[in-house]
Motif scaffolding. Structure first.
Motif, PDB file in Angstrom:
ATOM      1  N   GLU A   1      17.686  58.389 100.516  1.00 12.40           N
ATOM      2  CA  GLU A   1      18.370  59.186 101.084  1.00 12.40           C
ATOM      3  C   GLU A   1      19.659  59.884 101.424  1.00 12.40           C
ATOM      4  O   GLU A   1      20.529  60.422 100.418  1.00 12.40           O
ATOM      5  CB  GLU A   1      18.049  60.258 102.578  1.00 12.40           C
TER       6      GLU A   1
ATOM      7  N   TYR B   1      22.457  61.270  98.563  1.00 12.56           N
ATOM      8  CA  TYR B   1      23.682  62.196  98.585  1.00 12.56           C
ATOM      9  C   TYR B   1      24.960  61.329  98.053  1.00 12.56           C
ATOM     10  O   TYR B   1      25.497  62.435  97.690  1.00 12.56           O
ATOM     11  CB  TYR B   1      24.023  62.460  99.866  1.00 12.56           C
TER      12      TYR B   1
ATOM     13  N   LEU C   1      28.181  67.325  99.716  1.00 12.63           N
ATOM     14  CA  LEU C   1      26.515  67.950 101.049  1.00 12.63           C
ATOM     15  C   LEU C   1      26.047  66.589 101.230  1.00 12.63           C
ATOM     16  O   LEU C   1      26.620  65.486 101.339  1.00 12.63           O
ATOM     17  CB  LEU C   1      25.611  68.635  99.942  1.00 12.63           C
ATOM     18  N   ARG C   2      25.724  67.089 102.916  1.00  8.31           N
ATOM     19  CA  ARG C   2      24.798  65.729 103.247  1.00  8.31           C
ATOM     20  C   ARG C   2      24.040  66.017 104.536  1.00  8.31           C
ATOM     21  O   ARG C   2      24.007  67.692 104.274  1.00  8.31           O
ATOM     22  CB  ARG C   2      26.196  65.511 104.552  1.00  8.31           C
ATOM     23  N   GLY C   3      23.173  65.681 105.027  1.00  5.55           N
ATOM     24  CA  GLY C   3      21.581  65.638 105.165  1.00  5.55           C
ATOM     25  C   GLY C   3      21.969  65.381 107.166  1.00  5.55           C
ATOM     26  O   GLY C   3      22.679  64.816 107.129  1.00  5.55           O
ATOM     27  N   ARG C   4      21.520  66.988 108.005  1.00  2.99           N
ATOM     28  CA  ARG C   4      21.966  66.844 109.095  1.00  2.99           C
ATOM     29  C   ARG C   4      21.007  67.019 109.730  1.00  2.99           C
ATOM     30  O   ARG C   4      19.664  67.492 109.297  1.00  2.99           O
ATOM     31  CB  ARG C   4      22.911  68.138 109.700  1.00  2.99           C
TER      32      ARG C   4
ATOM     33  N   GLN D   1      18.379  64.667 110.428  1.00  7.97           N
ATOM     34  CA  GLN D   1      16.734  64.509 109.589  1.00  7.97           C
ATOM     35  C   GLN D   1      16.112  64.413 110.651  1.00  7.97           C
ATOM     36  O   GLN D   1      16.215  63.388 111.574  1.00  7.97           O
ATOM     37  CB  GLN D   1      17.560  63.247 108.859  1.00  7.97           C
TER      38      GLN D   1
ATOM     39  N   TYR E   1      18.723  69.842 107.541  1.00 11.50           N
ATOM     40  CA  TYR E   1      18.794  71.239 106.651  1.00 11.50           C
ATOM     41  C   TYR E   1      20.902  70.598 106.452  1.00 11.50           C
ATOM     42  O   TYR E   1      20.994  69.192 107.089  1.00 11.50           O
ATOM     43  CB  TYR E   1      20.419  71.200 108.578  1.00 11.50           C
ATOM     44  N   ARG E   2      20.677  70.559 105.335  1.00 10.88           N
ATOM     45  CA  ARG E   2      21.347  70.041 104.045  1.00 10.88           C
ATOM     46  C   ARG E   2      22.842  71.122 104.515  1.00 10.88           C
ATOM     47  O   ARG E   2      22.502  72.111 104.243  1.00 10.88           O
ATOM     48  CB  ARG E   2      21.196  70.359 102.597  1.00 10.88           C
TER      49      ARG E   2
ATOM     50  N   SER F   1      26.815  75.818 101.251  1.00 12.09           N
ATOM     51  CA  SER F   1      25.172  75.486 101.074  1.00 12.09           C
ATOM     52  C   SER F   1      24.942  74.964 102.744  1.00 12.09           C
ATOM     53  O   SER F   1      25.679  73.841 103.404  1.00 12.09           O
ATOM     54  CB  SER F   1      25.418  74.058 100.790  1.00 12.09           C
TER      55      SER F   1
ATOM     56  N   ILE G   1      16.426  71.820 104.509  1.00 12.45           N
ATOM     57  CA  ILE G   1      15.142  70.715 103.199  1.00 12.45           C
ATOM     58  C   ILE G   1      13.752  70.379 103.667  1.00 12.45           C
ATOM     59  O   ILE G   1      14.339  69.869 105.098  1.00 12.45           O
ATOM     60  CB  ILE G   1      16.305  70.307 102.675  1.00 12.45           C
TER      61      ILE G   1
ATOM     62  N   LEU H   1      13.576  73.951  99.442  1.00  6.90           N
ATOM     63  CA  LEU H   1      15.455  74.079  99.477  1.00  6.90           C
ATOM     64  C   LEU H   1      15.382  75.634 100.432  1.00  6.90           C
ATOM     65  O   LEU H   1      14.810  76.231  98.584  1.00  6.90           O
ATOM     66  CB  LEU H   1      16.316  74.051  98.996  1.00  6.90           C
TER      67      LEU H   1
END
Length: 181
Positions: free
Chosen positions: A59, A63, A118-121, A123, A137-138, A152, A156, A174
């Motif tokens: 992941e 990103y 962008l980054r994933g949060r 996870q 959440y992205r 954004s 996800i 998404l």
């Protein structure tokens, strides 16, 4: 007779050998079984922990490639031409096509000036054998070629499959975060 023989004769007279031996074998087998199950459980947990770390790394690489404009790296995160997604706009299922097509499309977008930050949060990664499901959440910004920026905020879900020792994405879903009123 030596003392050992007398002791053996006494034990045999008190405890028939078949019952004593059967109990000993049953207890011994049970102890070995419990030990084996315990050790296998430890090894399985360690393997899943490593897989979770590996999916997280996949992941992160996804990103990193997207945010740096690395079209090749981004395309290589996908498994094959069968990789699909439901995009954030609510449209029909998208099929990415060959890895080469996917890379060419991404390179054209980057060359036109499209940029991602962008980054994933939050996870959550669950591994089921050679398949992993990631929910998150992205958040971030997409900078369009015309200079406009779009925020954004998406939910996800991604499905990853491990093949040849590598985790590859096979599907993504998404959808925008909608706060209740």
């Amino acid at each position: 007779f030596p003392v050992e023989i007398h002791a053996l004769i006494f034990l045999r007279s008190r405890f028939p050998p078949s019952n004593t031996f059967k109990i000993f074998l049953a207890e011994n087998k049970m102890n070995r079984f419990i030990t084996t199950v315990f050790v296998m459980g430890l090894l399985t947990t360690a393997a899943f922990a490593d897989d979770v770390d590996d999916v997280k790394a996949a992941e992160d690489n996804y990103y990193a490639a997207m945010n740096s404009g690395d079209a090749h790296g981004w395309a290589q995160s996908r498994l094959s031409a069968e990789s699909t997604r439901f995009g954030p706009g609510g449209g029909l299922l998208e099929v990415f096509g060959s890895l080469e097509e996917h890379e060419q499309n991404r390179r054209a977008e980057f060359d036109a000036g499209l940029k991602y930050s962008l980054r994933g949060r939050h996870q959550d990664i669950k591994v089921y054998g050679n398949t992993a499901v990631v929910t998150m959440y992205r958040v971030g910004t997409v900078s369009l070629p015309n200079g406009n920026n779009t925020q954004s905020n998406n939910r996800i879900t991604r499905v990853w499959v491990k093949q040849g020792g590598q985790w590859k994405m096979v599907h993504a879903h998404l959808s925008p975060v909608v706060l209740s009123q």
